[in-house]
Scaffold this motif. Structure first.
Motif: not given
Length: 269
Positions: A100-108, A219-220, A236-247, A259-260
């Protein structure tokens, strides 16, 4: 961000159980889960007598064993649900959903990486270290805990990374102090381009802040209660700032748990 494959809902079996320090380590069969696992994924286990399932970090995956592919999870007893799970004997059948969930992104490209984890929540950093080393990355690992009993796999850490720093808040093993006390210095010494962190909010926040000060990417793996693990209950709410800068608020179990670090609204956690 990396995506995991579609999860499966299966009945698995406890094939090994071992008490190590303050934790119970369980080895489970879960047909289809180890084969699709990516570092940073978790599994949700149904607990007898409870509606909410228990989300568990995956500490290790073995592609082959006498029981076929298996996965190891680390359980810290915090209530009746985790106490039930930790008490399951070899041969017990358990219902598992994952990965389940998004895993860590690996560097290219091969880069220098600093991995920071505390307590049982450091578990996903161990399979991550293996994947990073396979890609030619230089891996430095910081494992911390309040005391020796809650330090996860310090000896294994030395096989997983080029350099290892062990911290305990009470100084019972390794250096005395917290992640916040040491992470800036470790970032400088490792010359890390990427910081990966897993643990309590204070730990991953300190790691993300240090990365930002050093101009590194972070990444955390955020740990919040995930009652269903699949996104259906929105519990399981997680507050973030989107790529568009919107909370906004995302679901930690689907849009996370990885997430980043610079996108988390830490003050709202």
């Amino acid at each position: 961000m990396a995506e995991s494959r579609a999860p499966v809902h299966v009945t698995g079996e406890v094939v090994a159980t071992k008490r190590i320090g303050g934790y119970r380590h369980l080895t489970l069969t879960a047909p289809g889960v180890p084969e699709s696992f990516r570092a940073g994924n978790f599994v949700a286990v149904t607990v007898e007598g409870h509606v909410a399932r228990r989300a568990l970090w995956v500490h290790r995956v073995r592609a082959s064993s006498a029981f076929g592919p298996t996965l190891d999870v680390v359980v810290e007893t915090r209530g009746s649900g985790t106490a039930w799970l930790a008490a399951q004997p070899v041969g017990a059948r358990v219902t598992i959903t994952g990965p389940l969930g998004r895993p860590f992104a690996l560097p290219k490209d091969p880069v220098s990486c600093l991995l920071v984890g505390e307590g049982y929540a450091a578990a996903p950093l161990f399979p991550l270290a293996e994947r990073l080393r396979e890609r030619g990355c230089q891996v430095s690992l910081l494992v911390s805990a309040p005391d020796e009993a809650h330090l996860l796999s310090a000896l294994e850490a030395r096989r997983s990374a080029r350099s290892v720093t062990v911290l305990t808040a009470d100084g019972s093993v390794g250096q005395r102090g917290t992640v916040a006390d040491h992470v800036d210095d470790l970032l400088v010494r490792s010359n890390a381009d990427v910081v990966y962190a897993a643990g309590p909010t204070a730990v991953i926040r300190a790691a993300a802040a240090a990365a930002e000060r050093a101009g590194a990417w972070s990444q955390v793996a955020v740990e919040v209660p995930t009652p269903c693990g699949t996104g259906l209950c929105h519990g399981c709410p997680l507050p973030v700032v989107g790529e568009d800068g919107v909370d906004r608020v995302i679901r930690a179990c689907t849009e996370g748990p990885v997430v980043r670090g610079d996108r988390v609204r830490w003050e709202a956690m």
